[in-house]
Design an enzyme around this catalytic site. Sequence first.
Site, mmCIF file in Angstrom:
data_model
loop_
_atom_site.group_PDB
_atom_site.id
_atom_site.type_symbol
_atom_site.label_atom_id
_atom_site.label_comp_id
_atom_site.label_asym_id
_atom_site.label_seq_id
_atom_site.Cartn_x
_atom_site.Cartn_y
_atom_site.Cartn_z
ATOM 1 N N LEU A 73 0.851 -1.182 0.000
ATOM 2 C CA LEU A 73 0.000 0.000 0.000
ATOM 3 C C LEU A 73 0.893 1.241 0.000
ATOM 4 O O LEU A 73 1.894 1.274 0.712
ATOM 5 C CB LEU A 73 -0.887 0.009 1.248
ATOM 6 N N SER A 109 9.789 1.170 2.691
ATOM 7 C CA SER A 109 8.717 0.265 3.112
ATOM 8 C C SER A 109 8.813 -0.143 4.569
ATOM 9 O O SER A 109 9.899 -0.314 5.107
ATOM 10 C CB SER A 109 8.758 -1.006 2.256
ATOM 11 N N VAL A 120 1.493 -6.999 4.994
ATOM 12 C CA VAL A 120 1.069 -5.704 4.470
ATOM 13 C C VAL A 120 2.280 -4.786 4.450
ATOM 14 O O VAL A 120 2.862 -4.489 5.491
ATOM 15 C CB VAL A 120 -0.059 -5.088 5.332
ATOM 16 N N GLU A 121 2.668 -4.368 3.268
ATOM 17 C CA GLU A 121 3.796 -3.456 3.079
ATOM 18 C C GLU A 121 3.217 -2.043 2.941
ATOM 19 O O GLU A 121 2.400 -1.790 2.066
ATOM 20 C CB GLU A 121 4.556 -3.858 1.812
ATOM 21 N N ILE A 122 3.633 -1.148 3.826
ATOM 22 C CA ILE A 122 3.184 0.239 3.780
ATOM 23 C C ILE A 122 4.380 1.058 3.318
ATOM 24 O O ILE A 122 5.410 1.092 3.996
ATOM 25 C CB ILE A 122 2.694 0.724 5.153
#
Length: 135
Positions: A73, A109, A120-122
Amino acid sequence: MKISRLDHLVLTVKDVEKSCKFYNEVLGMEIVTFGQDRKAASFGEQKINFQEVGKEIDPKAKYPTPGSGDFCLITIDPPASVLEHLKKKGVPVELGPVQRTGALGPITSIYIRDLDENLVEISSYTQVQVRGKQS
């Protein structure tokens, strides 16, 4: 054929309501109801549809399993702000901040796991990116 963008993805989860709460409270996504009382987390021009394990919608992935998702994301927030927010929400960081490469170039990230252990990669772009060009 030319694909222009991702519209939605589907996550198989153990508990739809708990997943909705996580994606709303931790990731700031809007929870929407569609179809026959289905739930999704909406953000930008995309959404994540949730389906409960054992109650999947056909057609579906060959082996729908909670915790098999791995996606990135993009946020406009700097990594330090993301870390601070995750700490306030009590969400452990799996890895990061680390340098990676996104669809439009270099990103920073931070990796977390949702309630079903999906990765979940932010990420945030290190420079402003417009259709693959730096500006």
